[in-house]
Design a protein around this motif. Structure first.
Motif, PDB file in Angstrom:
ATOM      1  N   GLU A   7       0.864  -1.353   0.165  1.00 55.94           N
ATOM      2  CA  GLU A   7      -0.004   0.208   0.081  1.00 55.94           C
ATOM      3  C   GLU A   7       0.880   1.343  -0.169  1.00 55.94           C
ATOM      4  OE1 GLU A   7      -4.100   1.841   2.097  1.00 55.94           O
ATOM      5  OE2 GLU A   7      -3.130  -0.018   2.835  1.00 55.94           O
ATOM      6  N   ILE A   8       0.393   2.075  -0.850  1.00 57.74           N
ATOM      7  CA  ILE A   8       1.370   3.419  -0.906  1.00 57.74           C
ATOM      8  C   ILE A   8       0.317   4.685  -0.714  1.00 57.74           C
ATOM      9  CG2 ILE A   8       2.859   2.407  -2.338  1.00 57.74           C
ATOM     10  CD1 ILE A   8       1.697   3.853  -4.784  1.00 57.74           C
ATOM     11  N   ASP A   9       1.076   5.735  -0.581  1.00 56.37           N
ATOM     12  CA  ASP A   9       0.104   7.210  -0.488  1.00 56.37           C
ATOM     13  C   ASP A   9      -0.177   7.588  -1.860  1.00 56.37           C
ATOM     14  OD1 ASP A   9      -0.405   9.729  -0.354  1.00 56.37           O
ATOM     15  OD2 ASP A   9       0.444   9.740   1.704  1.00 56.37           O
ATOM     16  N   PRO A  10      -1.155   7.798  -2.504  1.00 55.25           N
ATOM     17  CA  PRO A  10      -1.595   8.169  -3.858  1.00 55.25           C
ATOM     18  C   PRO A  10      -0.478   9.586  -4.120  1.00 55.25           C
ATOM     19  CG  PRO A  10      -3.570   7.842  -2.784  1.00 55.25           C
ATOM     20  CD  PRO A  10      -2.440   7.777  -1.750  1.00 55.25           C
ATOM     21  N   LYS A  11      -0.061  10.425  -3.141  1.00 54.56           N
ATOM     22  CA  LYS A  11       0.574  11.494  -3.657  1.00 54.56           C
ATOM     23  C   LYS A  11       2.189  11.022  -3.761  1.00 54.56           C
ATOM     24  CE  LYS A  11      -1.942  14.773  -0.881  1.00 54.56           C
ATOM     25  NZ  LYS A  11      -2.030  15.522   0.231  1.00 54.56           N
ATOM     26  N   ASP A  12       2.498   9.669  -3.466  1.00 53.34           N
ATOM     27  CA  ASP A  12       3.803   9.327  -3.760  1.00 53.34           C
ATOM     28  C   ASP A  12       4.169   8.660  -5.194  1.00 53.34           C
ATOM     29  OD1 ASP A  12       4.869   9.995  -1.298  1.00 53.34           O
ATOM     30  OD2 ASP A  12       4.462   7.809  -0.265  1.00 53.34           O
ATOM     31  N   LEU A  13       2.848   8.501  -5.986  1.00 52.05           N
ATOM     32  CA  LEU A  13       2.830   8.072  -7.187  1.00 52.05           C
ATOM     33  C   LEU A  13       2.931   9.067  -8.232  1.00 52.05           C
ATOM     34  CD1 LEU A  13       2.797   5.169  -8.760  1.00 52.05           C
ATOM     35  CD2 LEU A  13       0.141   5.627  -8.966  1.00 52.05           C
ATOM     36  N   GLN A  14       3.974   8.966  -9.291  1.00 54.17           N
ATOM     37  CA  GLN A  14       4.227   9.747 -10.239  1.00 54.17           C
ATOM     38  C   GLN A  14       3.720   9.056 -11.568  1.00 54.17           C
ATOM     39  OE1 GLN A  14       7.870  11.500  -9.932  1.00 54.17           O
ATOM     40  NE2 GLN A  14       7.288  12.735  -8.070  1.00 54.17           N
ATOM     41  N   PHE A  15       3.012   9.568 -12.475  1.00 56.20           N
ATOM     42  CA  PHE A  15       2.665   8.865 -13.715  1.00 56.20           C
ATOM     43  C   PHE A  15       1.938   9.970 -14.581  1.00 56.20           C
ATOM     44  CE2 PHE A  15      -0.915   8.426 -10.839  1.00 56.20           C
ATOM     45  CZ  PHE A  15      -1.959   8.852 -11.459  1.00 56.20           C
ATOM     46  N   ASN A  16       2.030   9.359 -15.992  1.00 55.85           N
ATOM     47  CA  ASN A  16       1.170  10.216 -16.852  1.00 55.85           C
ATOM     48  C   ASN A  16      -0.261   9.727 -16.937  1.00 55.85           C
ATOM     49  OD1 ASN A  16       0.093  11.377 -19.180  1.00 55.85           O
ATOM     50  ND2 ASN A  16       2.170  11.558 -20.333  1.00 55.85           N
ATOM     51  N   PRO A  17      -1.097  10.404 -16.545  1.00 59.51           N
ATOM     52  CA  PRO A  17      -2.472   9.856 -16.401  1.00 59.51           C
ATOM     53  C   PRO A  17      -3.157   9.839 -17.878  1.00 59.51           C
ATOM     54  CG  PRO A  17      -2.619  12.059 -15.719  1.00 59.51           C
ATOM     55  CD  PRO A  17      -1.025  11.938 -16.018  1.00 59.51           C
ATOM     56  N   PHE A  18      -2.734  10.601 -18.813  1.00 63.88           N
ATOM     57  CA  PHE A  18      -3.159  10.816 -20.022  1.00 63.88           C
ATOM     58  C   PHE A  18      -2.693   9.396 -20.988  1.00 63.88           C
ATOM     59  CE2 PHE A  18      -2.541  15.094 -18.933  1.00 63.88           C
ATOM     60  CZ  PHE A  18      -3.823  15.560 -19.063  1.00 63.88           C
ATOM     61  N   GLU A  19      -1.542   8.844 -20.649  1.00 64.14           N
ATOM     62  CA  GLU A  19      -1.126   7.480 -21.015  1.00 64.14           C
ATOM     63  C   GLU A  19      -1.523   6.569 -20.337  1.00 64.14           C
ATOM     64  OE1 GLU A  19       3.232   5.319 -21.769  1.00 64.14           O
ATOM     65  OE2 GLU A  19       3.138   7.302 -21.094  1.00 64.14           O
ATOM     66  N   MET A  20      -1.686   6.650 -18.730  1.00 59.64           N
ATOM     67  CA  MET A  20      -1.955   5.510 -18.138  1.00 59.64           C
ATOM     68  C   MET A  20      -3.544   5.089 -18.296  1.00 59.64           C
ATOM     69  SD  MET A  20      -1.453   5.673 -13.818  1.00 59.64           S
ATOM     70  CE  MET A  20      -2.232   4.319 -12.724  1.00 59.64           C
ATOM     71  N   ILE A  21      -4.426   6.223 -18.433  1.00 60.29           N
ATOM     72  CA  ILE A  21      -5.905   5.805 -18.679  1.00 60.29           C
ATOM     73  C   ILE A  21      -6.103   5.636 -20.302  1.00 60.29           C
ATOM     74  CG2 ILE A  21      -8.194   6.468 -18.356  1.00 60.29           C
ATOM     75  CD1 ILE A  21      -7.214   7.858 -15.567  1.00 60.29           C
ATOM     76  N   GLY A  22      -5.673   6.711 -21.006  1.00 60.54           N
ATOM     77  CA  GLY A  22      -6.264   6.920 -22.219  1.00 60.54           C
ATOM     78  C   GLY A  22      -5.468   5.970 -23.186  1.00 60.54           C
ATOM     79  N   ASP A  23      -4.098   5.545 -23.139  1.00 54.70           N
ATOM     80  CA  ASP A  23      -3.611   4.470 -23.855  1.00 54.70           C
ATOM     81  C   ASP A  23      -3.319   3.286 -23.296  1.00 54.70           C
ATOM     82  OD1 ASP A  23      -3.259   6.777 -25.599  1.00 54.70           O
ATOM     83  OD2 ASP A  23      -1.170   7.335 -24.749  1.00 54.70           O
ATOM     84  N   ASP A  24      -3.224   3.073 -21.988  1.00 51.58           N
ATOM     85  CA  ASP A  24      -2.990   1.789 -21.570  1.00 51.58           C
ATOM     86  C   ASP A  24      -4.073   1.010 -21.109  1.00 51.58           C
ATOM     87  OD1 ASP A  24      -0.119   2.487 -21.876  1.00 51.58           O
ATOM     88  OD2 ASP A  24       0.283   2.798 -19.838  1.00 51.58           O
ATOM     89  N   TRP A  25      -5.374   1.847 -20.566  1.00 52.39           N
ATOM     90  CA  TRP A  25      -6.547   1.523 -20.679  1.00 52.39           C
ATOM     91  C   TRP A  25      -6.607   0.765 -18.871  1.00 52.39           C
ATOM     92  CZ3 TRP A  25      -7.359  -2.471 -24.991  1.00 52.39           C
ATOM     93  CH2 TRP A  25      -7.161  -1.521 -26.184  1.00 52.39           C
ATOM     94  N   MET A  26      -7.716   0.688 -18.386  1.00 48.81           N
ATOM     95  CA  MET A  26      -7.799   0.229 -17.172  1.00 48.81           C
ATOM     96  C   MET A  26      -8.969  -0.637 -16.927  1.00 48.81           C
ATOM     97  SD  MET A  26      -9.150   3.661 -15.059  1.00 48.81           S
ATOM     98  CE  MET A  26     -10.578   4.533 -15.770  1.00 48.81           C
ATOM     99  N   LEU A  27      -9.147  -1.510 -15.762  1.00 45.12           N
ATOM    100  CA  LEU A  27     -10.341  -2.286 -15.663  1.00 45.12           C
ATOM    101  C   LEU A  27     -10.997  -1.571 -14.278  1.00 45.12           C
ATOM    102  CD1 LEU A  27      -9.190  -6.103 -15.788  1.00 45.12           C
ATOM    103  CD2 LEU A  27     -10.428  -4.486 -17.685  1.00 45.12           C
ATOM    104  N   ILE A  28     -12.246  -1.253 -14.612  1.00 43.08           N
ATOM    105  CA  ILE A  28     -13.378  -0.943 -13.687  1.00 43.08           C
ATOM    106  C   ILE A  28     -13.778  -2.133 -13.154  1.00 43.08           C
ATOM    107  CG2 ILE A  28     -15.139   0.595 -13.121  1.00 43.08           C
ATOM    108  CD1 ILE A  28     -14.612   2.104 -15.619  1.00 43.08           C
ATOM    109  N   THR A  29     -13.845  -2.262 -11.951  1.00 42.64           N
ATOM    110  CA  THR A  29     -14.575  -3.604 -11.316  1.00 42.64           C
ATOM    111  C   THR A  29     -15.358  -3.204 -10.055  1.00 42.64           C
ATOM    112  OG1 THR A  29     -12.700  -4.573 -11.950  1.00 42.64           O
ATOM    113  CG2 THR A  29     -14.031  -5.865 -10.462  1.00 42.64           C
TER     114      THR A  29
END
Length: 204
Positions: A7-29
Motif C-alpha cells: 500500500e502506498i500514498d497516492p501522493k507518492d505515485l508519479q505517472f502520466n494519467p493521459f497515457e495510463m488511462i487513455g492509452d494503456d486502459w484500465m479495468l473498472i470492477t
C-alpha cells in the motif's frame, strides 16, 4: 490483497494519467467476491476534489458493470503491464452477462477492501463512491462532440470515488543500479519494512 502488493500514498505515485488511462486502459470492477463484473475503460480522471484524492470513471447505461456500480459503495481500478493488453481488449469486447471474463483471460480475481481486484495488476485503486450523475447531452457546449460520442443517445453515468487505498505490485519497487525506485514515485523505499472511449468501442 495478496502479499505481492504494497500500500502506498497516492501522493507518492508519479505517472502520466493521459497515457495510463487513455492509452494503456484500465479495468473498472464492482461487486464482491460472490457477484461482480469488470469492464475495460479509457475514459477517466484522477485528482483532488472535495478535500479528497478522487478518481472519476464513466460507464454507459447498457454496460453490465453499471448495475454493480449502482448497487455497491466500493469499486476498484486496476492497471496492467503491456503483456495484458490482449486480455483487456477481450474484456472490453465481451459481456460478463454470458462470459466468465476471468477464466477467459486467465486473470485472478481477489477480494479487495469490499470489492474485487486482480492479482496480475501492477496498480490497484480502491475507491469509495461519493457521487454519481448522468451526462446531460443538453449541457454540451460543443454539440458536435455530443453527436460524435453519443450517436445512440446513450450518455455515460459518471462516478466520483474517493481513493481510500492504493496498492502497487511489489515488483514495481525494483531498484535500478543507482538505487532509485522504479515504481514511479521518484523516491527511495525501505523494502524490508515496508469505458471505454468512443474510439475503442469497448463492451463490458
Amino acid at each position: 490483497m495478496p502479499d505481492k502488493f504494497v500500500e502506498i500514498d497516492p501522493k507518492d505515485l508519479q505517472f502520466n494519467p493521459f497515457e495510463m488511462i487513455g492509452d494503456d486502459w484500465m479495468l473498472i470492477t464492482a461487486g464482491n467476491d460472490s457477484a461482480w463484473n469488470t469492464m475495460t475503460a479509457s475514459y477517466g480522471q484522477m485528482g483532488s476534489l472535495w478535500g479528497a484524492n478522487v478518481a472519476t470513471v464513466y460507464v454507459r447505461p447498457q454496460r453490465y458493470t453499471k448495475q454493480f456500480l449502482d448497487q455497491t459503495d466500493e469499486f476498484t481500478l486496476c492497471f496492467f503491464g503491456e503483456e495484458w493488453r490482449e486480455a483487456l481488449d477481450y474484456i472490453g469486447t465481451h459481456s460478463g452477462r454470458d462470459t466468465d471474463k476471468a477464466q477467459a483471460t486467465h486473470l485472478t480475481p481477489q477480494p479487495c477492501n469490499g470489492s474485487v481486484a486482480f492479482e496480475e495488476a501492477q496498480l490497484v485503486l480502491v475507491c469509495h463512491k461519493l457521487y454519481a450523475q448522468d451526462v446531460d447531452l443538453a449541457d454540451f457546449i460543443d454539440t458536435e462532440l455530443a453527436k460524435k460520442c453519443y450517436p445512440k443517445h446513450d450518455p455515460h453515468t459518471f462516478y466520483v470515488g474517493r481513493i481510500d487505498h492504493m496498492y502497487l505490485a511489489a515488483e514495481m519497487f525494483a531498484e535500478d543500479e543507482e538505487g532509485e525506485c522504479e515504481c514511479g514515485c521518484g523516491g527511495h523505499h525501505d523494502h524490508e519494512h515496508g469505458d471505454e472511449c468512443c474510439c475503442h468501442h469497448h463492451e463490458d
